[in-house]
Design an enzyme around this catalytic site. Sequence first.
Site, PDB file in Angstrom:
ATOM      1  CG  HIS A 117       1.303   3.243  -0.915  1.00 45.90           C
ATOM      2  ND1 HIS A 117      -0.067   3.175  -0.886  1.00 45.90           N
ATOM      3  CD2 HIS A 117       1.618   4.117  -1.906  1.00 45.90           C
ATOM      4  CE1 HIS A 117      -0.570   3.976  -1.809  1.00 45.90           C
ATOM      5  NE2 HIS A 117       0.428   4.554  -2.448  1.00 45.90           N
ATOM      6  CE  LYS A 118       3.202   3.902  -5.701  1.00 45.50           C
ATOM      7  NZ  LYS A 118       3.650   5.012  -6.594  1.00 45.50           N
ATOM      8  CE1 TYR A 121       8.038   6.114  -2.153  1.00 38.89           C
ATOM      9  CE2 TYR A 121       5.876   5.426  -2.935  1.00 38.89           C
ATOM     10  CZ  TYR A 121       6.989   6.261  -3.025  1.00 38.89           C
ATOM     11  OH  TYR A 121       7.019   7.234  -3.990  1.00 38.89           O
ATOM     12  CG  ASP A 128      -2.910   7.716  -0.617  1.00 37.84           C
ATOM     13  OD1 ASP A 128      -2.771   7.928   0.595  1.00 37.84           O
ATOM     14  OD2 ASP A 128      -2.500   8.508  -1.482  1.00 37.84           O
ATOM     15  NE  ARG A 198      -5.911  12.701  -4.426  1.00 39.75           N
ATOM     16  CZ  ARG A 198      -5.338  13.726  -5.039  1.00 39.75           C
ATOM     17  NH1 ARG A 198      -6.009  14.850  -5.230  1.00 39.75           N
ATOM     18  NH2 ARG A 198      -4.100  13.651  -5.479  1.00 39.75           N
ATOM     19  N   GLY A 201     -10.143  11.015   2.229  1.00 36.68           N
ATOM     20  CA  GLY A 201     -11.192  10.732   1.258  1.00 36.68           C
ATOM     21  C   GLY A 201     -11.104   9.313   0.722  1.00 36.68           C
ATOM     22  CD1 TRP A 202      -6.427   8.640  -1.534  1.00 37.81           C
ATOM     23  CD2 TRP A 202      -7.965   7.830  -2.934  1.00 37.81           C
ATOM     24  NE1 TRP A 202      -6.091   9.044  -2.794  1.00 37.81           N
ATOM     25  CE2 TRP A 202      -7.011   8.561  -3.677  1.00 37.81           C
ATOM     26  CE3 TRP A 202      -9.033   7.221  -3.599  1.00 37.81           C
ATOM     27  CZ2 TRP A 202      -7.098   8.697  -5.064  1.00 37.81           C
ATOM     28  CZ3 TRP A 202      -9.113   7.360  -4.983  1.00 37.81           C
ATOM     29  CH2 TRP A 202      -8.160   8.091  -5.701  1.00 37.81           C
TER      30      TRP A 202
END
Length: 358
Positions: A117-118, A121, A128, A198, A201-202
């Site tokens: 993710h990053k 992380y 997401d 969410r 949702g992403w």
Amino acid sequence: MADAVMERYDTLAYYNGRTKAGWSYDVAFLGSAIDKLGSVDPKYSAYMKTFIDMLVDSSGNIERYDMQKYNIDLIRPANNLLTLYDRTGDEKYKKAIPQFIEQLENHPKTHSGGYWHKKIYPWQMWLDGIYMGSPFLAHYAADFNQPEWFDVVAHQITLIYDKTVDKNTGLLYHAWDESREQKWSDPETGHSPNFWSRAMGWYVMAIVDVLDYLPEDHPKRNEIINILQQTCDALLKVRDPETGVWYQVLDRAGDAGNYPEGSGTAMYIYAFAKGAKKGYLDQTYLDVANSAFDNMVDTFIITDEDGLPSMINICGSCGLGGDPYRDGTYEYYVSEKIVKNDCKGVAPFIMAAVELDR
């Protein structure tokens, strides 16, 4: 809703109290949602373009974009660059695009090939991130005839599904830690402990947008459509029967602290509507999307003090790890700040409305 945004803020750079937005996924996301109304009036597309043009110079350099952060969120606004290049042919947008491909060529991955993710992380994939990176990559692959990126995109979507799906409910956990080093990760599976609205949702938005570009004969296309169908079926089962919308923690409606959440609800409606119209989902999903849209308006849309519409009950942000440490517990997800008119709710609200012609 788009008019309300534009009346309140001359530019997206100062949206919702920002001093000046940089290369930010959420503001660019709202810009691209408003841009979808460009066929109604060119002022909507101009509003998105003006924001991007504040950040991208004539040589394609981008203010406040730092590739070395290896943050997948920073890829999302590059989709706006592709949209603008497709539309205008302006070389500055084309010049800006290769730096994002370079990031993804060097972006750290799990041993199984999933983008972290990053960089801060390590060994983690978050749902997401599929929306942040994959629609851009699919769009780029189609525009620039780089089909190898379709395989990367398909792998991201299928890998995280395999690592986060709960076999009992069909819902997807927010994230997966390949290393099992995070306190929030299950020692056996590596996934986080809760189903955040969410995040899913992403994920479903990413799939319906990727399918716009993924070739009909791609070997994983049918598998990805099947994943979309199963995931949307699982989401229908946790729709709150009283309000007709979805809760912040999906499977715990009615529990202490939980609340109807606007961004996830809007994202599902967009994915249901687009998925049904494109033939990926059963046509009954179009009826669901329309009824849920009515419920969303009743639950989340108010007339504000300035006489303009506002959207309430939007989770500001949720993540995992970091400092202070976010442990992924139920209590964590229901305690994060709730924000009015957050980009991450207003954008999919507009997108859902456009998709349904509402």
